[in-house]
Design an enzyme around this catalytic site. Structure first.
Site, short mmCIF file in Angstrom:
data_model
loop_
_atom_site.label_atom_id
_atom_site.label_comp_id
_atom_site.label_asym_id
_atom_site.label_seq_id
_atom_site.Cartn_x
_atom_site.Cartn_y
_atom_site.Cartn_z
N ARG A 257 0.82 -1.23 0.00
CA ARG A 257 0.00 0.00 0.00
C ARG A 257 0.85 1.28 0.00
O ARG A 257 0.43 2.30 0.52
CB ARG A 257 -0.96 0.02 1.18
N ARG B 201 -3.08 6.62 0.79
CA ARG B 201 -3.59 7.82 1.47
C ARG B 201 -2.64 8.47 2.46
O ARG B 201 -2.84 9.62 2.85
CB ARG B 201 -4.91 7.50 2.17
N ARG C 294 -6.65 12.45 -5.17
CA ARG C 294 -7.89 11.81 -4.72
C ARG C 294 -9.00 12.83 -4.49
O ARG C 294 -10.18 12.51 -4.61
CB ARG C 294 -7.57 11.05 -3.43
N TYR D 24 -14.89 -11.61 -0.98
CA TYR D 24 -15.53 -10.32 -1.25
C TYR D 24 -16.77 -10.47 -2.11
O TYR D 24 -17.78 -9.79 -1.91
CB TYR D 24 -14.55 -9.35 -1.94
O1 CP3 Z 1 0.05 -1.51 -2.65
C1 CP3 Z 1 -0.17 -0.55 -3.41
O2 CP3 Z 1 0.27 0.60 -3.20
C2 CP3 Z 1 -0.93 -0.79 -4.69
C3 CP3 Z 1 -2.32 -0.52 -4.65
C4 CP3 Z 1 -3.28 -1.43 -3.92
C5 CP3 Z 1 -4.54 -0.96 -3.46
N1 CP3 Z 1 -5.26 -2.02 -3.02
C6 CP3 Z 1 -4.98 0.45 -3.50
C7 CP3 Z 1 -6.10 0.89 -2.68
C8 CP3 Z 1 -3.24 -2.80 -3.65
C9 CP3 Z 1 -2.11 -3.79 -3.88
C10 CP3 Z 1 -4.50 -3.16 -3.10
C11 CP3 Z 1 -4.87 -4.55 -2.76
C12 CP3 Z 1 -6.10 -4.80 -2.01
N2 CP3 Z 1 -7.32 -4.19 -2.16
C13 CP3 Z 1 -6.26 -5.83 -1.05
C14 CP3 Z 1 -5.19 -6.83 -0.67
C15 CP3 Z 1 -4.15 -6.26 0.18
C16 CP3 Z 1 -4.53 -6.00 1.60
O3 CP3 Z 1 -4.42 -4.84 2.01
O4 CP3 Z 1 -4.88 -6.96 2.28
C17 CP3 Z 1 -7.58 -5.77 -0.58
C18 CP3 Z 1 -8.18 -6.67 0.48
C19 CP3 Z 1 -8.24 -4.74 -1.30
C20 CP3 Z 1 -9.68 -4.33 -1.20
C21 CP3 Z 1 -9.80 -2.94 -0.78
N3 CP3 Z 1 -9.56 -1.83 -1.55
C22 CP3 Z 1 -10.24 -2.48 0.50
C23 CP3 Z 1 -10.63 -3.37 1.66
C24 CP3 Z 1 -10.24 -1.08 0.44
C25 CP3 Z 1 -10.77 -0.15 1.50
C26 CP3 Z 1 -9.96 -0.13 2.69
C27 CP3 Z 1 -8.89 0.89 2.52
O5 CP3 Z 1 -7.72 0.57 2.77
O6 CP3 Z 1 -9.27 2.01 2.16
C28 CP3 Z 1 -9.76 -0.69 -0.84
C29 CP3 Z 1 -9.55 0.69 -1.34
C30 CP3 Z 1 -8.13 1.03 -1.71
N4 CP3 Z 1 -7.29 0.24 -2.47
C31 CP3 Z 1 -7.45 2.25 -1.43
C32 CP3 Z 1 -6.19 2.17 -2.03
C33 CP3 Z 1 -5.11 3.22 -2.07
C34 CP3 Z 1 -8.03 3.45 -0.68
C35 CP3 Z 1 -8.93 4.15 -1.60
C36 CP3 Z 1 -9.15 5.59 -1.26
O7 CP3 Z 1 -8.33 6.44 -1.65
O8 CP3 Z 1 -10.17 5.88 -0.64
#
Ligand code: CP3
Length: 350
Positions: free
Chosen positions: A27, A31, A40, A153
């Site tokens: 990640r 954010r 964003r 999911y």
């Molecule tokens: O790692 C990176 O920088 C690459 C980008 C990336 C995102 N999501 C961006 C993201 C990666 C590799 C993911 C994978 C992902 N997405 C997973 C597996 C990894 C983990 O953390 O366990 C999962 C379960 C998801 C599903 C997902 N997407 C959730 C549960 C959420 C909401 C929770 C949260 O962290 O906000 C997202 C949204 C998300 N994916 C954001 C980002 C940067 C936040 C979005 C925003 O700006 O509001």
């Protein structure tokens, strides 16, 4: 091997000698960076994923601002269910939601087979553009969710406390569950091969929810499909990382799944796992992400603890044990990266 200026990450994945331990952070494009939040503000999350220029810009932010040794393409694991026909919403604060989850055979039938070059073209375009803009500075990681984590999911419709819907499915109708996992695995294989063709230098498979299963069920409903995907990756020299959270009971089996690297959460000593499986695979991890709330000296201490626990020699990619939290000051991540770059040299001198 490649024209990359910094290929430490790729060498460590293959347990080849390195001058120091490489580091990237799950990640890392997200954010906690004010530069991410500025983009964003103007675009919602899915628009950011679907606009290659924005996805490339965000992917590059931690390379330019933090100095990590690998980039990971900005996207999400849930783009696959969306491409299979599920309507995906990103709710402010609570995360991703599928308003029409998969609960029965008729729902399952509505899922379509994907052609990544059409249905996920925007990701492939983002990968190609990011590669160009990276200009060989560091490798680019492509990723996918594991079939089990994606199914969770798709069936729950959102994040869940005890996953009763997906667990109900695997125990009340295992045949349907396996059909769905197989269909998702096929989509993931096509998608990862297309990402590699578009320029990804390595692949990470996230099995965020592997740890909610018992050991036997993890092997039957998750690992089996991860193995299938890895066996279907065409370019065998591309390193594959499997990050399965909370599955400490299965590392000896995980080490046999065909992955080059196993990602560790922070609930174990990396040195113990190295003793168990370190002659078969490289290890990635595994600092508790909340250590980044600490002062820079404490962060350095903890980095050294993990480097020491792994010990001398290659086969370690430094990372957090899960994603960086949104309220971490970027300076603290910078301090971690600096510490790992400086302190790890001593572990690679022979
Ligand atoms: O790692 C990176 O920088 C690459 C980008 C990336 C995102 N999501 C961006 C993201 C990666 C590799 C993911 C994978 C992902 N997405 C997973 C597996 C990894 C983990 O953390 O366990 C999962 C379960 C998801 C599903 C997902 N997407 C959730 C549960 C959420 C909401 C929770 C949260 O962290 O906000 C997202 C949204 C998300 N994916 C954001 C980002 C940067 C936040 C979005 C925003 O700006 O509001």
């Amino acid at each position: 091997m490649t024209d990359l200026k910094n290929d430490l990450f790729l060498r460590a994945c293959k347990r080849l000698p390195v001058e120091r331990t490489p580091i990237w952070v799950m990640r890392q494009a997200g954010r906690y960076l004010p530069e991410y939040r500025a983009i964003r503000k103007k675009a919602d999350f899915l628009t950011m994923c679907k606009t290659p220029e924005l996805a490339a810009e965000i992917t590059l932010q931690p390379i330019d601002l933090i100095g990590v040794d690998a980039a990971i393409i900005f996207s999400d694991i849930l783009v696959i269910p969306e491409a299979m026909g599920m309507h995906l919403e990103m709710h402010e604060g609570s995360g991703p939601v599928f308003p029409n989850p998969i609960r029965n055979e008729a729902d399952a039938k509505s899922l379509k087979d994907i052609d990544p070059s059409i249905d996920l073209k925007y990701v492939l375009d983002a990968v190609a553009l990011t590669k160009k803009e990276l200009n060989q500075r560091v490798p680019l990681i492509g990723f996918s969710g594991s079939p089990w984590t994606l199914l969770s999911y798709m069936v729950e419709g959102q994040g869940s406390k005890n996953f009763s819907n997906v667990k109900n499915l695997i125990y009340s109708d295992p045949k349907l569950a396996h059909n769905l996992l197989d269909k998702i695995a096929n989509a993931v294989s096509l998608y990862l091969n297309a990402k590699i063709e578009a320029g990804a230098n390595a692949i990470q498979i996230f099995d965020t929810w592997g740890g909610i299963l018992s050991q036997n069920d993890f092997e039957m409903f998750s690992l089996r499909y991860i193995e299938k995907i890895i066996s279907e990756i065409k370019q065998k020299d591309i390193p594959v990382i499997v990050f399965a959270k909370g599955v400490h009971f299965s590392f000896s089996r995980l080490a046999e799944c065909g992955a080059d690297v196993i990602g560790l959460d922070w609930s174990m000593k990396i040195g113990d796992i190295r003793k168990e499986i370190g002659d078969k695979v490289a290890l990635q991890g595994n600092m508790d992400p909340t250590i980044l709330y600490a002062g820079h000296e404490r962060i350095r201490e903890e980095a050294v603890n993990i480097l020491q626990s792994f010990g001398n020699g290659s086969g370690h990619i430094f990372n957090l044990g899960h994603g960086i939290l949104p309220d971490i000051p970027p300076e603290n991540l910078k301090a971690l990266v600096k510490s790992v770059k400086e302190e790890s040299v001593a572990f690679h001198s022979q």
